[in-house]
Write a protein that holds these residues in place. Structure first.
Motif, PDB file in Angstrom:
ATOM      1  N   ALA A 133       0.841  -1.202   0.000  1.00 49.27           N
ATOM      2  CA  ALA A 133       0.000   0.000   0.000  1.00 49.27           C
ATOM      3  C   ALA A 133       0.875   1.250   0.000  1.00 49.27           C
ATOM      4  O   ALA A 133       1.896   1.306   0.673  1.00 49.27           O
ATOM      5  N   ARG A 134       0.446   2.223  -0.759  1.00 46.91           N
ATOM      6  CA  ARG A 134       1.186   3.479  -0.834  1.00 46.91           C
ATOM      7  C   ARG A 134       0.468   4.543  -0.018  1.00 46.91           C
ATOM      8  O   ARG A 134      -0.740   4.725  -0.165  1.00 46.91           O
ATOM      9  N   GLU A 135       1.186   5.240   0.825  1.00 48.50           N
ATOM     10  CA  GLU A 135       0.600   6.284   1.672  1.00 48.50           C
ATOM     11  C   GLU A 135       0.269   7.497   0.826  1.00 48.50           C
ATOM     12  O   GLU A 135       1.056   7.923  -0.007  1.00 48.50           O
ATOM     13  N   ASN A 136      -0.912   8.060   1.024  1.00 48.54           N
ATOM     14  CA  ASN A 136      -1.318   9.267   0.315  1.00 48.54           C
ATOM     15  C   ASN A 136      -0.807  10.470   1.103  1.00 48.54           C
ATOM     16  O   ASN A 136      -1.396  10.884   2.083  1.00 48.54           O
ATOM     17  N   THR A 137       0.327  11.031   0.678  1.00 44.30           N
ATOM     18  CA  THR A 137       0.981  12.121   1.405  1.00 44.30           C
ATOM     19  C   THR A 137       0.092  13.352   1.486  1.00 44.30           C
ATOM     20  O   THR A 137      -0.033  13.965   2.535  1.00 44.30           O
ATOM     21  N   ASN A 138      -0.564  13.739   0.374  1.00 41.53           N
ATOM     22  CA  ASN A 138      -1.412  14.934   0.385  1.00 41.53           C
ATOM     23  C   ASN A 138      -2.558  14.790   1.378  1.00 41.53           C
ATOM     24  O   ASN A 138      -2.898  15.723   2.077  1.00 41.53           O
ATOM     25  N   GLN A 139      -3.167  13.617   1.461  1.00 43.36           N
ATOM     26  CA  GLN A 139      -4.272  13.413   2.388  1.00 43.36           C
ATOM     27  C   GLN A 139      -3.785  13.528   3.824  1.00 43.36           C
ATOM     28  O   GLN A 139      -4.423  14.173   4.647  1.00 43.36           O
ATOM     29  N   SER A 140      -2.638  12.945   4.152  1.00 44.04           N
ATOM     30  CA  SER A 140      -2.146  13.016   5.529  1.00 44.04           C
ATOM     31  C   SER A 140      -1.729  14.435   5.889  1.00 44.04           C
ATOM     32  O   SER A 140      -1.864  14.857   7.024  1.00 44.04           O
ATOM     33  N   LEU A 141      -1.227  15.210   4.911  1.00 39.93           N
ATOM     34  CA  LEU A 141      -0.862  16.596   5.181  1.00 39.93           C
ATOM     35  C   LEU A 141      -2.088  17.432   5.511  1.00 39.93           C
ATOM     36  O   LEU A 141      -2.056  18.284   6.382  1.00 39.93           O
ATOM     37  N   TYR A 143       2.836  43.400  -2.356  1.00 40.44           N
ATOM     38  CA  TYR A 143       1.603  42.650  -2.541  1.00 40.44           C
ATOM     39  C   TYR A 143       1.832  41.212  -2.103  1.00 40.44           C
ATOM     40  O   TYR A 143       2.771  40.562  -2.558  1.00 40.44           O
ATOM     41  N   TRP A 144       0.979  40.723  -1.190  1.00 35.71           N
ATOM     42  CA  TRP A 144       1.119  39.393  -0.606  1.00 35.71           C
ATOM     43  C   TRP A 144      -0.035  38.515  -1.085  1.00 35.71           C
ATOM     44  O   TRP A 144      -1.209  38.876  -0.932  1.00 35.71           O
ATOM     45  N   ASN A 145       0.278  37.357  -1.652  1.00 31.00           N
ATOM     46  CA  ASN A 145      -0.721  36.384  -2.093  1.00 31.00           C
ATOM     47  C   ASN A 145      -0.347  35.023  -1.527  1.00 31.00           C
ATOM     48  O   ASN A 145       0.779  34.564  -1.696  1.00 31.00           O
ATOM     49  N   LYS A 146      -1.311  34.377  -0.860  1.00 27.80           N
ATOM     50  CA  LYS A 146      -1.039  33.061  -0.283  1.00 27.80           C
ATOM     51  C   LYS A 146      -0.871  32.038  -1.409  1.00 27.80           C
ATOM     52  O   LYS A 146      -1.702  31.970  -2.311  1.00 27.80           O
ATOM     53  N   VAL A 147       0.218  31.251  -1.359  1.00 24.82           N
ATOM     54  CA  VAL A 147       0.495  30.288  -2.427  1.00 24.82           C
ATOM     55  C   VAL A 147       0.612  28.848  -1.915  1.00 24.82           C
ATOM     56  O   VAL A 147       0.691  27.926  -2.719  1.00 24.82           O
ATOM     57  N   GLY A 148       0.631  28.627  -0.614  1.00 25.38           N
ATOM     58  CA  GLY A 148       0.752  27.267  -0.106  1.00 25.38           C
ATOM     59  C   GLY A 148       1.106  27.233   1.367  1.00 25.38           C
ATOM     60  O   GLY A 148       0.920  28.222   2.075  1.00 25.38           O
ATOM     61  N   ALA A 149       1.654  26.072   1.790  1.00 21.41           N
ATOM     62  CA  ALA A 149       1.990  25.892   3.205  1.00 21.41           C
ATOM     63  C   ALA A 149       2.998  24.760   3.367  1.00 21.41           C
ATOM     64  O   ALA A 149       3.002  23.817   2.588  1.00 21.41           O
ATOM     65  N   PRO A 150       3.868  24.860   4.405  1.00 18.94           N
ATOM     66  CA  PRO A 150       4.782  23.761   4.729  1.00 18.94           C
ATOM     67  C   PRO A 150       4.359  23.043   6.018  1.00 18.94           C
ATOM     68  O   PRO A 150       3.750  23.647   6.908  1.00 18.94           O
ATOM     69  N   TRP A 151       4.685  21.746   6.073  1.00 19.75           N
ATOM     70  CA  TRP A 151       4.476  20.941   7.268  1.00 19.75           C
ATOM     71  C   TRP A 151       5.818  20.372   7.686  1.00 19.75           C
ATOM     72  O   TRP A 151       6.578  19.880   6.853  1.00 19.75           O
ATOM     73  N   ARG A 192      13.556  17.446  11.100  1.00 26.30           N
ATOM     74  CA  ARG A 192      14.751  17.799  10.338  1.00 26.30           C
ATOM     75  C   ARG A 192      14.444  18.339   8.946  1.00 26.30           C
ATOM     76  O   ARG A 192      15.325  18.386   8.099  1.00 26.30           O
ATOM     77  N   GLY A 193      13.219  18.750   8.700  1.00 29.36           N
ATOM     78  CA  GLY A 193      12.883  19.305   7.401  1.00 29.36           C
ATOM     79  C   GLY A 193      11.401  19.601   7.281  1.00 29.36           C
ATOM     80  O   GLY A 193      10.637  19.387   8.231  1.00 29.36           O
ATOM     81  N   TYR A 194      11.008  20.099   6.124  1.00 28.19           N
ATOM     82  CA  TYR A 194       9.617  20.457   5.851  1.00 28.19           C
ATOM     83  C   TYR A 194       9.208  19.919   4.485  1.00 28.19           C
ATOM     84  O   TYR A 194      10.029  19.801   3.579  1.00 28.19           O
ATOM     85  N   THR A 195       7.923  19.642   4.345  1.00 31.11           N
ATOM     86  CA  THR A 195       7.332  19.375   3.047  1.00 31.11           C
ATOM     87  C   THR A 195       6.499  20.600   2.711  1.00 31.11           C
ATOM     88  O   THR A 195       5.671  21.026   3.516  1.00 31.11           O
ATOM     89  N   ILE A 196       6.739  21.172   1.527  1.00 30.24           N
ATOM     90  CA  ILE A 196       6.007  22.372   1.109  1.00 30.24           C
ATOM     91  C   ILE A 196       5.024  21.981   0.019  1.00 30.24           C
ATOM     92  O   ILE A 196       5.404  21.376  -0.984  1.00 30.24           O
ATOM     93  N   GLN A 197       3.761  22.320   0.230  1.00 30.60           N
ATOM     94  CA  GLN A 197       2.726  22.087  -0.773  1.00 30.60           C
ATOM     95  C   GLN A 197       2.342  23.449  -1.342  1.00 30.60           C
ATOM     96  O   GLN A 197       1.797  24.292  -0.631  1.00 30.60           O
ATOM     97  N   LEU A 198       2.666  23.673  -2.612  1.00 30.76           N
ATOM     98  CA  LEU A 198       2.339  24.928  -3.274  1.00 30.76           C
ATOM     99  C   LEU A 198       1.102  24.749  -4.144  1.00 30.76           C
ATOM    100  O   LEU A 198       0.978  23.760  -4.866  1.00 30.76           O
ATOM    101  N   GLU A 199       0.193  25.710  -4.082  1.00 30.62           N
ATOM    102  CA  GLU A 199      -0.993  25.712  -4.928  1.00 30.62           C
ATOM    103  C   GLU A 199      -0.694  26.375  -6.272  1.00 30.62           C
ATOM    104  O   GLU A 199      -1.394  26.167  -7.237  1.00 30.62           O
TER     105      GLU A 199
END
Length: 78
Positions: A2-10, A30-38, A44-51
């Motif tokens: 089984a493969r873990e769904n990373t986006n769903q767990s984030l 000008y500030w526009n929201k583009v994503g978020a890191p977990w 020891r690091g972050y995963t960044i999900q950009l929209e």
């Protein structure tokens, strides 16, 4: 296997920061929201999900509990 769904767990957890695309036009920023890191579980690091993926300006990470940045001159905020 089984493969873990990373986006769903984030999406189950609130992000550690919000990612903002900041562009400068004269005296204004000008500030526009583009994503978020977990943060990774081992700390020891972050995963960044950009929209979206900006091609100019800069990306700034800010705590999500803060209000959205103002669109006035925020040049000192990076």
């Amino acid at each position: 296997m089984a493969r873990e769904n990373t986006n769903q767990s984030l999406n189950l957890n609130a992000p550690d920061y919000l990612a903002w695309h900041v562009t400068q036009k004269g005296e204004k920023s000008y500030w526009n929201k583009v994503g978020a890191p977990w943060q990774h579980k081992d700390g020891r690091g972050y995963t960044i999900q950009l929209e979206t993926c900006p091609i100019n300006g800069r990306i700034v990470l800010r705590l999500p509990l803060e209000d959205a940045p103002e669109t006035s001159n925020d040049a000192g905020r990076s």
